[in-house]
Design a protein around this motif. Structure first.
Motif, PDB file in Angstrom:
ATOM      1  N   GLY A  54       0.855  -1.263   0.050  1.00  0.00           N
ATOM      2  CA  GLY A  54       0.125   0.103   0.233  1.00  0.00           C
ATOM      3  C   GLY A  54       0.976   1.356  -0.042  1.00  0.00           C
ATOM      4  O   GLY A  54       2.014   1.254   0.386  1.00  0.00           O
ATOM      5  N   PRO A  55       0.350   2.459  -0.200  1.00  0.00           N
ATOM      6  CA  PRO A  55       1.083   3.777  -0.340  1.00  0.00           C
ATOM      7  C   PRO A  55       1.720   4.124   0.941  1.00  0.00           C
ATOM      8  O   PRO A  55       2.699   4.569   1.048  1.00  0.00           O
ATOM      9  N   ASP A  56       1.013   3.797   2.099  1.00  0.00           N
ATOM     10  CA  ASP A  56       1.471   4.210   3.277  1.00  0.00           C
ATOM     11  C   ASP A  56       2.686   3.144   3.878  1.00  0.00           C
ATOM     12  O   ASP A  56       3.509   3.618   4.483  1.00  0.00           O
ATOM     13  N   GLY A  57       2.651   1.864   3.381  1.00  0.00           N
ATOM     14  CA  GLY A  57       3.532   0.790   3.576  1.00  0.00           C
ATOM     15  C   GLY A  57       4.793   1.193   3.046  1.00  0.00           C
ATOM     16  O   GLY A  57       5.904   0.771   3.509  1.00  0.00           O
ATOM     17  N   PRO A  95      15.229  -0.595   3.199  1.00  0.00           N
ATOM     18  CA  PRO A  95      15.464  -0.780   1.766  1.00  0.00           C
ATOM     19  C   PRO A  95      14.186  -1.775   1.217  1.00  0.00           C
ATOM     20  O   PRO A  95      13.657  -1.974   1.900  1.00  0.00           O
ATOM     21  N   LEU A  96      14.193  -1.675  -0.047  1.00  0.00           N
ATOM     22  CA  LEU A  96      13.161  -2.446  -0.608  1.00  0.00           C
ATOM     23  C   LEU A  96      13.888  -3.594  -1.296  1.00  0.00           C
ATOM     24  O   LEU A  96      14.905  -3.488  -1.826  1.00  0.00           O
ATOM     25  N   LEU A 103       8.661 -10.174  -0.921  1.00  0.00           N
ATOM     26  CA  LEU A 103       9.171  -8.695  -0.944  1.00  0.00           C
ATOM     27  C   LEU A 103       9.188  -8.202   0.697  1.00  0.00           C
ATOM     28  O   LEU A 103       8.193  -8.747   1.417  1.00  0.00           O
ATOM     29  N   ALA A 104      10.084  -7.163   0.667  1.00  0.00           N
ATOM     30  CA  ALA A 104      10.213  -6.696   2.157  1.00  0.00           C
ATOM     31  C   ALA A 104      10.558  -5.229   1.991  1.00  0.00           C
ATOM     32  O   ALA A 104      11.203  -4.740   1.032  1.00  0.00           O
ATOM     33  N   VAL A 105      10.008  -4.477   3.114  1.00  0.00           N
ATOM     34  CA  VAL A 105      10.202  -3.087   2.998  1.00  0.00           C
ATOM     35  C   VAL A 105      10.634  -2.687   4.234  1.00  0.00           C
ATOM     36  O   VAL A 105      10.206  -2.870   5.339  1.00  0.00           O
TER      37      VAL A 105
END
Length: 121
Positions: A54-57, A95-96, A103-105
């Motif tokens: 999501g955008p906030d994530g 990092p992305l 996937l990890a943020v």
């Protein structure tokens, strides 16, 4: 065991990016690092993270760069949002990291471990 490779998008001056890089290097995992200060992330790649979290994530709302980018005050389409983030990578929660289909943020060692367990593409 098949060789695992991860792709990491970040900034060299980011402590979380350095922590992720260290995590994978300690486990002898090949890291394809993209320094967002010199090469912007593609809109397609960024969209992949934005769709999952999501955008906030994907935003680092606590960071100074988020405020400086003007993102809190803008109403943007998804395309405009992705373009603005590509311009201001420091506003991202870095990092992305992408490893296989995981996937990890941000600093997320649990997800990083899952990348090492998953089957490569």
């Amino acid at each position: 065991m098949p060789e695992v490779t991860v792709q990491m998008f970040g900034l060299k001056k980011s402590a979380a990016t350095r922590a992720a890089e260290r995590f994978f290097k300690e486990r002898r995992v090949k890291v394809h690092f993209v320094d967002l200060a010199s090469k912007p992330i593609s809109k397609g790649e960024l969209a992949r993270f934005q769709q999952k979290f999501g955008p906030d994530g994907v935003l680092d709302k606590a960071g100074k760069a988020y405020e400086e980018s003007g993102l809190p005050y803008l109403r943007l389409s998804e395309e405009g949002f992705l373009s603005k983030l590509a311009e201001f990578p420091a506003a991202l929660k870095l990092p992305l990291v992408r490893g296989g289909k995981v996937l990890a943020v941000g600093e997320d060692p649990e997800s990083w471990r899952k990348m090492l367990e998953s089957e490569p593409d």
